[in-house]
Design a protein around this motif. Structure first.
Motif, PDB file in Angstrom:
ATOM      1  N   GLU A 197      -5.974  -4.263  -4.204  1.00 41.66           N
ATOM      2  CA  GLU A 197      -4.792  -3.828  -4.817  1.00 41.66           C
ATOM      3  C   GLU A 197      -4.292  -4.917  -5.508  1.00 41.66           C
ATOM      4  OE1 GLU A 197      -2.331  -1.739  -2.004  1.00 41.66           O
ATOM      5  OE2 GLU A 197      -3.993  -0.300  -1.634  1.00 41.66           O
TER       6      GLU A 197
ATOM      7  N   ARG B  71      -3.428  -0.172  -8.067  1.00 39.79           N
ATOM      8  CA  ARG B  71      -2.582   0.089  -7.163  1.00 39.79           C
ATOM      9  C   ARG B  71      -3.031   0.997  -5.824  1.00 39.79           C
ATOM     10  NH1 ARG B  71       2.534   1.834 -10.972  1.00 39.79           N
ATOM     11  NH2 ARG B  71       2.773  -0.074 -12.007  1.00 39.79           N
ATOM     12  N   GLN B  72      -4.130   1.480  -5.692  1.00 39.98           N
ATOM     13  CA  GLN B  72      -4.730   1.859  -4.644  1.00 39.98           C
ATOM     14  C   GLN B  72      -6.247   1.965  -4.776  1.00 39.98           C
ATOM     15  OE1 GLN B  72      -3.008   5.787  -4.035  1.00 39.98           O
ATOM     16  NE2 GLN B  72      -3.968   5.951  -1.737  1.00 39.98           N
TER      17      GLN B  72
END
Length: 215
Positions: free
Chosen positions: A201, A129-130
């Motif tokens: 991501e 996600r990051q």
């Protein structure tokens, strides 16, 4: 039809082995089709009845069931729904990331010389996600564990849009500032992969174990 069935089928008079083949890119598809066409064991040949780029789908399973074919995937990962669909239809799916190993397995199965079989057991998934970039360690994937358990040193693959881009292992797992040995479902963590930095991501990190199946 499964790889275990090939030798017995040949002994009973089968002269052609049908294969549904799905790969990550067109170059892989053509190379594998060419290699499969060269297989000839006691006059028995391999015929690719469908070849395509992209992940294995339910329509591939239906075709394999109707044609008594083996489904082979190269650097692709079918969804869990497709895997369950294949089980319902009793269709064998074989997944590879090395071409010569694929060809070797098929030839050995046709000759009745298969090596030990290992069942792959998926242990967990984490979505990136990051991405955190550090000069000393490179890219760290900020992940959310969506299911299962992610352990340090586990066998792992990186999947992007159903295509396998990396196969290796988990190098490290970090929770806040601490190194940890494992993370569970719904936990957030930082993951680094062994000798791999090309992450984005939305990528999925899938971990798995290999358990030997007694014949």
């Amino acid at each position: 039809m499964t790889l275990d069935d090939l030798f017995g089928a040949i002994q009973s008079g089968v002269k052609e082995i049908s294969v549904v083949l799905k790969t990550d890119v067109n170059g892989s598809l053509e190379a594998i089709k060419q290699s499969l066409s060269k297989i000839n064991v006691e006059g028995v040949k391999v015929n690719v009845i469908r070849g395509g780029v992209g992940t294995i789908t339910e329509s591939d399973i239906v075709l394999a069931n109707a044609s008594n074919a083996i489904v082979i995937g190269f650097n692709v990962r079918p969804s869990s729904k497709t895997m369950d669909f294949a089980k319902d239809y009793n269709v064998d799916i074989k997944l590879y990331d090395i071409i010569y190993k694929m060809i070797e397995d098929i030839e050995n199965s046709m000759k009745g010389l298969l090596e030990p079989v290992y069942e792959e057991v998926i242990t967990g998934h984490a979505q990136i996600r990051q991405i955190f970039k550090f000069s000393k360690v490179g890219n760290i994937a900020g992940c959310h564990v969506t299911d299962g358990l992610i352990k340090m040193n586990s066998k792992a693959r990186l999947i992007r849009d159903s295509i396998v881009l990396y196969t290796g292992s988990i190098k490290s797992i970090q929770r806040e500032k601490d190194q940890v040995k494992e993370v569970k479902k719904d936990m957030d963590c930082g993951i680094t992969l062994e000798n791999y930095q090309d992450i984005k991501e939305g990528d999925i990190i899938e971990t798995y174990d290999l358990n030997e199946i007694k014949r």
